[in-house]
Design a protein around this motif. Structure first.
Motif, PDB file in Angstrom:
ATOM      1  N   THR A 107      50.652  19.499  79.553  1.00 33.26           N
ATOM      2  CA  THR A 107      50.553  19.603  80.998  1.00 33.26           C
ATOM      3  C   THR A 107      49.889  20.875  81.463  1.00 33.26           C
ATOM      4  O   THR A 107      49.227  20.906  82.484  1.00 33.26           O
ATOM      5  CB  THR A 107      51.960  19.516  81.625  1.00 33.26           C
ATOM      6  N   GLY A 108      50.067  21.956  80.726  1.00 37.16           N
ATOM      7  CA  GLY A 108      49.496  23.227  81.150  1.00 37.16           C
ATOM      8  C   GLY A 108      47.987  23.206  81.196  1.00 37.16           C
ATOM      9  O   GLY A 108      47.368  24.033  81.861  1.00 37.16           O
TER      10      GLY A 108
ATOM     11  N   ASP B 206      47.203  27.565  87.011  1.00 37.44           N
ATOM     12  CA  ASP B 206      48.083  28.354  86.152  1.00 37.44           C
ATOM     13  C   ASP B 206      49.537  28.242  86.604  1.00 37.44           C
ATOM     14  O   ASP B 206      49.829  27.846  87.740  1.00 37.44           O
ATOM     15  CB  ASP B 206      47.662  29.826  86.190  1.00 37.44           C
ATOM     16  N   PRO B 207      50.484  28.613  85.729  1.00 39.61           N
ATOM     17  CA  PRO B 207      51.896  28.644  86.131  1.00 39.61           C
ATOM     18  C   PRO B 207      52.108  29.567  87.323  1.00 39.61           C
ATOM     19  O   PRO B 207      51.434  30.597  87.464  1.00 39.61           O
ATOM     20  CB  PRO B 207      52.599  29.184  84.876  1.00 39.61           C
TER      21      PRO B 207
ATOM     22  N   ARG C 298      60.467  29.584  85.674  1.00 38.11           N
ATOM     23  CA  ARG C 298      59.280  30.166  85.047  1.00 38.11           C
ATOM     24  C   ARG C 298      59.429  30.242  83.530  1.00 38.11           C
ATOM     25  O   ARG C 298      58.607  30.832  82.849  1.00 38.11           O
ATOM     26  CB  ARG C 298      59.025  31.559  85.623  1.00 38.11           C
ATOM     27  N   GLU C 299      60.482  29.623  83.021  1.00 42.03           N
ATOM     28  CA  GLU C 299      60.736  29.619  81.585  1.00 42.03           C
ATOM     29  C   GLU C 299      61.077  28.202  81.136  1.00 42.03           C
ATOM     30  O   GLU C 299      61.491  27.358  81.935  1.00 42.03           O
ATOM     31  CB  GLU C 299      61.891  30.571  81.236  1.00 42.03           C
ATOM     32  N   ALA C 300      60.879  27.954  79.833  1.00 46.27           N
ATOM     33  CA  ALA C 300      61.231  26.650  79.261  1.00 46.27           C
ATOM     34  C   ALA C 300      62.709  26.351  79.534  1.00 46.27           C
ATOM     35  O   ALA C 300      63.532  27.275  79.544  1.00 46.27           O
ATOM     36  CB  ALA C 300      60.949  26.655  77.760  1.00 46.27           C
TER      37      ALA C 300
ATOM     38  N   GLU D  40      58.225  24.013  83.712  1.00 48.10           N
ATOM     39  CA  GLU D  40      56.849  24.443  83.870  1.00 48.10           C
ATOM     40  C   GLU D  40      56.421  24.049  85.283  1.00 48.10           C
ATOM     41  O   GLU D  40      56.433  22.872  85.635  1.00 48.10           O
ATOM     42  CB  GLU D  40      55.936  23.786  82.839  1.00 48.10           C
TER      43      GLU D  40
ATOM     44  N   LEU E 105      53.291  24.509  87.986  1.00 50.44           N
ATOM     45  CA  LEU E 105      51.881  24.862  87.974  1.00 50.44           C
ATOM     46  C   LEU E 105      51.281  24.814  89.373  1.00 50.44           C
ATOM     47  O   LEU E 105      51.649  23.971  90.200  1.00 50.44           O
ATOM     48  CB  LEU E 105      51.109  23.901  87.060  1.00 50.44           C
TER      49      LEU E 105
END
Length: 207
Positions: free
Chosen positions: A2-3, A10-11, A149-151, A154, A156
């Motif tokens: 996905t990123g 960007d995130p 902002r962490e696993a 995600e 974006l």
């Protein structure tokens, strides 16, 4: 992954979440939202401020709403009517207790897992509503207070300009007149349609 999806940027950084709830609610429409790679495009949001009579934080901090008063960019999960979970994005460093409710997502990744969790396969109904999307993404109170902002999260940036529709919030009885619900214009994945814009009155007709 996905990123690298072309539809998104960007995130999101901490500054995105530090802003007031109404601004963030507008800007989150079109953003990508994924949990362990499952998710899609945010198409509907609602803003809730600390001084808002409809907000869970209006009467102050409690064990239930504690995450709303915590760091911005974290998740606030609550159970609605004792059945459904609802996902909110904590925001606004200037007014702790503010958050944005994610009302609907256009499913893009992991539709099979969403369908299994929801017990149905129709894409339009997988995430059209806060309870539905939380179930489709596998969210519950165990995610309350976690950083977005962490696993496994995600989030974006939208890949480009977004056309919005705006209307009053739904499912509430207090401050229901506030036009703080935002949706992606033309999306078929909204939880509910928006009222048609009111046409400006022609002053000549009143003369």
């Amino acid at each position: 992954m996905t990123g690298s999806a072309p539809d998104f940027g960007d995130p999101l950084d901490a500054g995105w979440f530090a802003r007031d709830a109404v601004t963030l609610a507008r800007d989150l429409v079109g953003a990508g939202f994924f949990v362990d790679g499952v998710g899609g495009r945010i198409v509907e949001t609602e803003a809730y401020r600390r001084d808002d009579a409809a907000s869970h934080s209006f009467r102050g901090e409690t064990p239930r709403n504690r995450a709303m008063f915590g760091p911005v960019g974290h998740a606030y999960l609550y159970r609605s009517y004792g059945i459904h979970f609802c996902l909110n994005v904590v925001c606004d460093v200037a007014e702790p207790g503010s958050a944005v409710l994610i009302r609907a997502i256009e499913p893009l990744e992991g539709l099979g897992r969403m369908a299994e969790r929801r017990g149905l396969a129709a894409p339009r109904l997988l995430c059209a509503g806060p309870g539905r999307l939380a179930q489709a993404l596998g969210l519950d109170l165990g995610f309350d207070g976690l950083s977005l902002r962490e696993a496994p999260f995600e989030v974006l940036r939208p890949g480009g300009p977004v056309d919005l529709v705006i209307g009053p919030r739904i499912g509430i009885t207090k401050a229901a007149e506030q036009p703080w619900r935002f949706g992606l214009k033309g999306s078929r994945f909204l939880s509910r349609g928006f009222p048609a814009p009111t046409k400006p009155r022609n002053l000549k007709e009143t003369v």
